[in-house]
Design a protein around this motif. Structure first.
Motif, short mmCIF file in Angstrom:
data_model
loop_
_atom_site.label_atom_id
_atom_site.label_comp_id
_atom_site.label_asym_id
_atom_site.label_seq_id
_atom_site.Cartn_x
_atom_site.Cartn_y
_atom_site.Cartn_z
N ILE A 196 2.65 53.47 22.92
CA ILE A 196 2.15 52.21 22.37
C ILE A 196 0.84 52.46 21.64
O ILE A 196 -0.01 53.23 22.09
CB ILE A 196 1.94 51.17 23.49
N LEU B 236 5.41 49.90 19.33
CA LEU B 236 6.03 50.68 20.39
C LEU B 236 7.02 51.64 19.76
O LEU B 236 7.86 51.24 18.95
CB LEU B 236 6.76 49.76 21.38
N PHE C 40 6.50 42.70 26.76
CA PHE C 40 6.79 42.69 25.33
C PHE C 40 7.34 41.33 24.90
O PHE C 40 8.23 40.78 25.56
CB PHE C 40 7.80 43.77 24.97
N GLU D 111 9.75 52.95 15.21
CA GLU D 111 8.56 52.25 15.68
C GLU D 111 8.72 50.76 15.38
O GLU D 111 9.09 50.39 14.26
CB GLU D 111 7.31 52.81 14.99
#
Length: 225
Positions: A174, A163, A191, A145
């Motif tokens: 997410i 994410l 992102f 993550e």
């Protein structure tokens, strides 16, 4: 926009004093709903209270409404329901032509639906996911993550969250730090590397976001009936 306006003044462009446009500037004086009606027509359906399943109005077509919408939804609802507002569009069911609304949108009932979702078609500018997102030995397929800054839809607002990629890395989950005002399938999530303006890549909010909401809704209504 202010920088663009300054440049327009500097170069003495003929449109330098034109007012800022709102919505779809190419429509001119044509109302947005009239524009949609001319191309898509009407396909009426129920407006349903997502909290209890009650029918609280009739809409003219799913395409007239967006998730997170508040302005304008009252005109397709019954007067009694409108008095219990404000109401927000929380989901749409294309298979049944249903618009789901709630007057509890800012409460904890919708915290998860407004902060957790799946993205698909994830692409990275470098061609690979960031090193921090890969597994312990930097291999793809075993994901960590990773914290990112993100831009959802248009506009200047940047949000923070995490994410977690899955499978081959083309999709992932997410979790936003704060609730968003209108997550909807098909919207892009861009992102950014935290604390910088470096754009890393993007993904698309999956149709599963609505599917998960509708599943939870059906379980809620089923348990209360």
């Amino acid at each position: 926009k202010s920088e663009v306006r300054d440049l327009a003044m500097q170069f003495e462009l003929p449109n330098r004093n034109r007012p800022d446009s709102q919505g779809l500037c190419f429509l001119g004086k044509v109302k947005f709903d009239d524009f949609l009606a001319s191309y898509l027509g009407n396909r009426p359906g129920d407006v349903v209270d997502a909290s209890n399943g009650d029918i609280v109005g009739r809409h003219n077509g799913l395409w007239y409404h967006t998730v997170g919408q508040r302005k304008g939804i009252g005109k397709v609802m019954t007067p009694l329901a409108t008095a219990r507002g404000p109401w927000y569009v929380v989901a749409k069911d294309q298979s049944r032509d249903v618009v789901y609304v709630s007057n509890r949108y800012d409460e904890e009932d919708f915290a998860r639906a407004r902060s957790e979702f799946e993205v698909e078609d994830v692409r990275w500018i470098s061609g690979r996911a960031p090193l921090e997102a890969r597994g312990p030995i930097g291999e793809e397929g075993d994901w960590n993550e990773v914290r990112l800054e993100m831009k959802i839809r248009h506009g200047p607002k940047i949000v923070e969250g995490t994410l977690l990629l899955k499978g081959d890395g083309s999709s992932g989950n997410i979790r936003l730090d704060k609730k968003d005002g209108g997550l909807a399938p098909g919207q892009y999530v861009v992102f950014y590397h935290p604390g910088t303006e470096e754009c890393l890549g993007a993904g698309v909010i999956s149709e599963k976001h609505w599917a998960n909401f509708l599943q939870n809704y059906n379980e809620l209504i089923g348990s209360s009936s």
